[in-house]
Enzyme design. Sequence first.
Site, mmCIF file in Angstrom:
data_model
loop_
_atom_site.group_PDB
_atom_site.id
_atom_site.type_symbol
_atom_site.label_atom_id
_atom_site.label_comp_id
_atom_site.label_asym_id
_atom_site.label_seq_id
_atom_site.Cartn_x
_atom_site.Cartn_y
_atom_site.Cartn_z
ATOM 1 N N LYS A 48 1.099 -1.312 -0.456
ATOM 2 C CA LYS A 48 0.443 -0.164 -0.290
ATOM 3 C C LYS A 48 0.813 1.462 -0.175
ATOM 4 O O LYS A 48 1.023 2.565 -0.826
ATOM 5 C CB LYS A 48 -1.456 0.059 1.053
ATOM 6 N N GLN A 92 -4.496 -1.383 9.767
ATOM 7 C CA GLN A 92 -4.304 -2.317 9.329
ATOM 8 C C GLN A 92 -5.297 -3.803 9.968
ATOM 9 O O GLN A 92 -4.623 -3.226 11.425
ATOM 10 C CB GLN A 92 -2.777 -3.181 8.714
ATOM 11 N N ASP A 115 -11.049 3.374 4.344
ATOM 12 C CA ASP A 115 -11.510 1.878 4.110
ATOM 13 C C ASP A 115 -13.486 1.647 4.425
ATOM 14 O O ASP A 115 -13.494 0.376 3.739
ATOM 15 C CB ASP A 115 -11.304 0.477 5.344
#
Length: 276
Positions: A48, A92, A115
């Site tokens: 990422k 995460q 997200d």
Amino acid sequence: MKIIDGKALATKMRVELKEKIEKSAIKPGLAVVIVGEDPASRIYVRNKIKACGEIGIQSFCYELPATSSQKEVEDLLDSLAVNPSVHGILLQLPLPKGFDSESAMSHIPVEKDVDGFSAENLGLLTLHKERVVACTPLGIMKMLESEGVDLCGKRAVVLGRSDTVGKPMAMLLLNANATVTICHSKTTDLKEICKTADILVSAIGKAKFVTADMVKEGAVVIDVGMNRDETGKLCGDVDFDAVKDKASLITPVPGGVGPMTITMLMYNTCITAFKE
Ligand code: NAP
């Protein structure tokens, strides 16, 4: 049968995002927070960060040891929430055992929820007023769109009901006027239900679970799964070699949904940075 090249579409979309960022006065910033040493999570985070750098998103990576306290994680998220250079915050998941993910996630303000996992963003999706949508299902919608798949009136079956993939996927398909069935571990007649699907999305995390006899001739098959086969090779939920001749369109693993997921993270970061 045609294989949907997620890598190629992801590359094309990243070029478009890069151009958009270059033209903007704002430099989008993404903070990634990882807790613990899980090797898979570390690889995801590294990918990422690398992808962000390539298109001009500034990234801020915070690696906390698994021995950190819940408060330390939440204090860091609170500081990122008020940092004006940070437009998106990604925590995460999964967090190491003992952490309360829900509580930690609640420290990410909705304006920085890249997200799309917050209750507000999930609620907006349910109301068909979507703003920031979970990266994996959003990437799948972009792939279907790029292939010109018309979802209106089609039968879609989603295998898996996680809050991060299965549920938002089903909602996006419903919003696109497909007739949607969600299957999970307690579903009976799963094979019969799958056979009705014009669009079959599998997100369960079981290697080669979807076999040819579960797929209708000409179906579009999207494989979200990331598993290891008996030889340790990366594979999806779908028995690709057996299913590919029945499907009209199919995504491979690797090179299908995965690259699009990371691209959608960058797409979402641009939405939050540019307040689109
Ligand atoms: P998850 O949270 O573990 O959810 C799995 C879902 O599958 C659950 O709803 C579960 O049902 C259902 N399920 C499990 N076994 C089943 C069975 N035998 N029959 C029917 N349903 C079954 O997983 P996730 O986070 O959604 O991820 C799913 C897979 O996608 C994993 O392999 C993950 O690594 C992969 N993934 C890939 C990407 C990507 O970018 N390519 C992104 C995210 C996830 P219950 O609810 O009843 O337990």
